[in-house]
Design an enzyme around this catalytic site. Structure first.
Site, short mmCIF file in Angstrom:
data_model
loop_
_atom_site.label_atom_id
_atom_site.label_comp_id
_atom_site.label_asym_id
_atom_site.label_seq_id
_atom_site.Cartn_x
_atom_site.Cartn_y
_atom_site.Cartn_z
N PHE A 112 0.85 -1.18 0.00
CA PHE A 112 0.00 0.00 0.00
C PHE A 112 0.89 1.24 0.00
CE2 PHE A 112 -2.46 3.50 1.75
CZ PHE A 112 -3.57 3.44 0.93
N ASP A 197 9.18 2.64 1.55
CA ASP A 197 8.03 3.39 2.04
C ASP A 197 7.90 3.14 3.54
OD1 ASP A 197 5.51 4.24 2.84
OD2 ASP A 197 4.47 3.49 1.06
N LYS A 226 2.83 9.49 8.32
CA LYS A 226 1.95 9.22 9.47
C LYS A 226 2.47 9.73 10.83
CE LYS A 226 -1.00 5.62 7.70
NZ LYS A 226 -0.65 4.94 6.45
C1 LIG Z 1 -0.93 5.22 5.06
C2 LIG Z 1 0.11 4.81 4.09
C3 LIG Z 1 0.33 5.55 2.91
C4 LIG Z 1 -0.55 6.69 2.50
O1 LIG Z 1 -0.42 7.78 3.35
P1 LIG Z 1 -1.53 8.97 3.29
O2 LIG Z 1 -1.00 9.97 4.26
O3 LIG Z 1 -2.83 8.37 3.66
O4 LIG Z 1 -1.52 9.47 1.89
C5 LIG Z 1 1.37 5.16 2.10
N1 LIG Z 1 2.17 4.12 2.41
C6 LIG Z 1 1.98 3.40 3.53
C7 LIG Z 1 2.91 2.27 3.84
C8 LIG Z 1 0.94 3.72 4.41
O5 LIG Z 1 0.75 2.97 5.49
#
Ligand SMILES: *Cc1c(COP(=O)(O)O)cnc(C)c1O
Length: 378
Positions: A112, A197, A226
């Site tokens: 994700f 990421d 986050k």
């Molecule tokens: C939550 C998340 C995102 C997206 O972040 P947003 O601030 O909602 O755009 C991208 N990568 C990972 C691994 C995430 O957990």
């Protein structure tokens, strides 16, 4: 929660009726220091009276300070600020393409990376793509922990491989050390970039400043968001010095990214989270919590596996976890799913052992009830 949340203090949320909940979601790994951490509140309050916004046409002292903290605690050299995880990943994809002159990106199934067209194209889940029409071209998805698939997918035309070292939304799935090694060697072989990421795993969540450290990786690009602002929206891309040329003023930018308010929050967060004692306590509490969970719920038949690192913990089940989450909520514990059959547990990093123990007891109660119901149904 069934009712509006009115207030948050540390590990607790309180609804409009005054009912208290133990918050083991932390706004999805956002409020890592707990709700309304006094140091973060104070920093933002002070900044609020001084200066909100000037745009990136001007130098912002807070950006330099936050960038320094991020650089000092990582293998990366420079920082671009934005407002969210998706934006950080969008920037990572653009930077990888521009700096290498190549376009092909390899990412993992069950990953994700966000909801913008670029970050969604990197996301290896059909259900996220549904209904949004053609994605960006030149993205390939492969299974994690399969070095052979990696070998086959990556070529000289590959600009970057983009991964989470622990897949968050995808089910708290951990990368194997063998796979991490394969990533390093394949990136070298084909001269492509490694993007990690860390939007969910970063900022102390797994017991180190960034999770890639525990997998012996040296990424070219790391994205965070986050946990960076403890609830104040902010994201960042961290890059190696060699990539800096590709992102000059005019080539990529953000109006709000890194504004003084966001930087005040981020500076206060990083000053707390990057303390050695805090990071060590996350590792220690995380290990202890996983042991507790093994003892308290590991023996139930519906429980398949307990896994994770630091305070990013998953309980993989043989059945859907929605009823478990609902029952926990009724008993005052907030947890969330990661896919249909994995329970995701993300307590604030400042959680106490007593709170972890209480959560373990509630989970044990809930699993016992569910197991009983299942046996009655059979
Ligand atoms: C939550 C998340 C995102 C997206 O972040 P947003 O601030 O909602 O755009 C991208 N990568 C990972 C691994 C995430 O957990």
């Amino acid at each position: 929660m069934g009712h509006y949340t009115e207030k948050g203090v540390g590990s607790k949320l309180i609804d409009v009726n005054g009912k208290e909940y133990l918050d083991f979601i932390s706004g999805i790994a956002v409020c890592n220091l707990g709700h309304c951490h006094p140091k973060v509140v104070e920093a933002v309050e002070e900044q609020m009276k001084k200066l909100w916004h000037v745009s990136n046409l001007f130098q912002i002292e807070g950006q330099e300070q936050v960038a320094q903290l991020l650089v000092d605690h990582s293998v990366l050299d420079y920082v671009f600020f934005c407002n969210s995880g998706a934006e950080a990943n969008e920037a990572a994809i653009k930077l990888a393409r521009k700096s290498t002159g190549k376009h092909h990106i390899v990412s993992l199934t069950n990953s994700f990376h966000g909801r913008t067209l670029g970050s969604m194209s990197a996301t290896g889940q059909d259900k996220i793509h549904q209904g949004f029409g053609p994605l960006l071209t030149e993205f390939t998805y492969i299974e994690m922990n399969d070095p052979k698939a990696l070998e086959e997918a990556v070529t000289e035309k590959t600009a970057a491989i983009m991964v989470e070292v622990i897949q968050g939304e995808g089910g708290i799935r951990l990368m194997s050390n063998e796979y991490a090694e394969a990533l390093t060697s394949i990136c070298e072989k084909h001269n492509c970039l490694l993007i990690v990421d860390e939007v969910q795993t970063g900022i102390g969540r797994t017991g180190t400043a960034f999770a890639y450290e525990q997998f012996n990786l040296s990424p070219d690009i790391v994205t965070v968001a986050k946990g960076l602002g403890n609830g104040f929206p902010v994201g960042a891309l961290l890059g190696k010095a060699s990539l800096k040329e590709a992102f000059q003023p005019g080539s990529h930018g953000s109006t709000f990214g890194g504004n003084p308010l966001a930087m005040a929050a981020a500076k206060a967060v990083l000053t707390e989270v990057f303390q050695k004692d805090l990071l060590q306590s996350v590792e220690e509490k995380g290990n202890w919590f996983q042991q507790q969970l093994q003892q308290k719920v590991g023996h139930f038949q519906v429980v398949d596996e307990i896994r994770g690192k630091g305070l990013m913990v998953g309980i993989a089940c043989h059945t859907e976890v929605a009823p478990v989450i609902k029952a926990c909520l009724e008993k005052g514990l907030l947890v969330l799913p990661a896919g249909p059959k994995v329970l995701r547990i993300l307590p604030p990093l400042v959680v106490t052992k007593d709170e972890l123990e209480l959560a373990g007891d509630i989970l044990a109660d809930v699993f016992a009830t569910i197991e009983q119901q299942n046996s009655v149904n059979i």
